[in-house]
Scaffold this motif. Structure first.
Motif, PDB file in Angstrom:
ATOM      1  N   PRO A  72       0.119 -64.950  -2.752  1.00  0.00           N
ATOM      2  CA  PRO A  72       0.127 -65.216  -4.195  1.00  0.00           C
ATOM      3  C   PRO A  72      -1.059 -64.577  -4.913  1.00  0.00           C
ATOM      4  N   ASN A  73      -0.813 -64.139  -6.135  1.00  0.00           N
ATOM      5  CA  ASN A  73      -1.868 -63.676  -7.025  1.00  0.00           C
ATOM      6  C   ASN A  73      -1.615 -64.290  -8.402  1.00  0.00           C
ATOM      7  N   TYR A  75      -0.037 -63.306 -10.881  1.00  0.00           N
ATOM      8  CA  TYR A  75       1.312 -63.118 -11.408  1.00  0.00           C
ATOM      9  C   TYR A  75       2.285 -64.147 -10.852  1.00  0.00           C
ATOM     10  N   TRP A  76       1.948 -64.732  -9.718  1.00  0.00           N
ATOM     11  CA  TRP A  76       2.736 -65.858  -9.221  1.00  0.00           C
ATOM     12  C   TRP A  76       2.543 -67.064 -10.144  1.00  0.00           C
ATOM     13  N   VAL A 213       7.250 -59.781 -12.641  1.00  0.00           N
ATOM     14  CA  VAL A 213       6.487 -60.607 -11.696  1.00  0.00           C
ATOM     15  C   VAL A 213       6.777 -60.201 -10.262  1.00  0.00           C
ATOM     16  N   ARG A 216       4.431 -56.962  -9.989  1.00  0.00           N
ATOM     17  CA  ARG A 216       3.005 -57.293 -10.042  1.00  0.00           C
ATOM     18  C   ARG A 216       2.630 -58.340  -8.998  1.00  0.00           C
ATOM     19  N   GLY A 217       3.578 -59.197  -8.661  1.00  0.00           N
ATOM     20  CA  GLY A 217       3.312 -60.196  -7.638  1.00  0.00           C
ATOM     21  C   GLY A 217       3.456 -59.653  -6.230  1.00  0.00           C
ATOM     22  N   ALA A 222       7.989 -64.016  -5.742  1.00  0.00           N
ATOM     23  CA  ALA A 222       7.461 -64.311  -7.075  1.00  0.00           C
ATOM     24  C   ALA A 222       8.594 -64.427  -8.079  1.00  0.00           C
TER      25      ALA A 222
END
Length: 271
Positions: A72-73, A75-76, A213, A216-217, A222
């Motif tokens: 996870p980052n 964006y998540w 997402v 980016r995730g 995501a």
């Protein structure tokens, strides 16, 4: 694309069999019971996972990589909270078309003995937190079935066309795939025929957020998180206002379409 033919053929074929055997996606109040609810939940899970199983089969056959990284980052977090904003903002935007029912509507159908155990005034927050929890667990697993195909395999096959052209194509196929459910009363029970193009428009507008997402995730998970959380929370937008017309209220009605259009205008500057 062979995967799409298999997805539509199997999905619509299984729904036809379900219908011929007497199944109804939107049963009348007299037919609603625990057994019916369990059966519909099981069938809904199966229907959502048909695209995913087809995607996994064709991805393996064609050497297509579907990212399922569990890293996870931020964006998540966007994927998790985006449905909250969409749901809550759609409620006041529904008021020009439907009268406010008030928070008391949330307590309808709850037995008095259970109602007495609930902290007074906290039910809206409890429902919101429950939706967030469901969106990150059981609903995520169910939504992953769809996301493996639409934002997984199909996006990888269409990526070279560019983000926006691919979004339009994926969104159209995804919305059309819902047609048997919509015609049976899913999301637009009082306007099933108009509900089919309305659902396609909704999925066209929602797909860019899911693709964003997912990219980016760094994972299809995501997108499944956003999708699953939205499935868990969207119904709240229909509880607090009178359901005067399915196309004019709630997340899948005009308010949700308007909010998604605004988000896509913002996203257009970033992608």
């Amino acid at each position: 694309m062979s995967a799409l033919y298999w997805t539509f053929g199997l999905s619509w074929g299984i729904y036809l069999l379900f219908h011929l055997l007497g199944g109804r996606w939107n049963p009348s109040p007299g037919e609603a019971n625990l057994q019916t609810a369990f059966f519909l939940t099981a069938f809904g899970f199966l229907y959502m996972w048909i695209p995913g199983l087809v995607a996994l089969l064709f991805a393996r056959k064609e050497g297509v990589r579907i990212p399922l990284s569990l890293r996870p980052n931020r964006y998540w977090l966007l994927a998790w909270l985006f449905p909250v904003a969409l749901t809550l903002l759609s409620i006041p935007l529904s008021l020009p078309f439907a009268p406010w029912r008030g928070f008391a509507a949330l307590y309808e159908g709850i037995p008095p003995e259970e109602l007495a155990l609930l902290p007074q005034g906290l039910l809206p927050l409890i429902l919101l937190l429950t939706g967030l929890l469901a969106g990150a667990t059981v609903n995520l697993v169910a939504a992953l079935g769809e996301e493996l195909m639409w934002r997984g395999y199909l996006w990888e096959r269409l990526r070279e066309r560019g983000f926006w052209p691919a979004s339009l194509e994926i969104g159209f196929y995804w919305g059309l795939w819902h047609a048997p459910l919509v015609l049976s009363g899913h999301n637009y029970p009082n306007a099933p025929l108009l509900g089919v193009p309305a659902m396609i428009l909704f999925t066209l507008l929602l797909t860019p957020a899911l693709l964003y997402v997912r990219e980016r995730g760094g994972s299809v998970l995501a997108a499944a998180l956003l999708h699953g959380t939205l499935n868990a929370l969207a119904g709240l937008s229909l509880l607090l206002v009178a359901r005067t017309h399915d196309l004019l209220v709630g997340v899948v009605g005009l308010p949700g379409l308007f909010l998604l259009s605004l988000f896509n205008l913002w996203l257009r500057r970033r992608v």
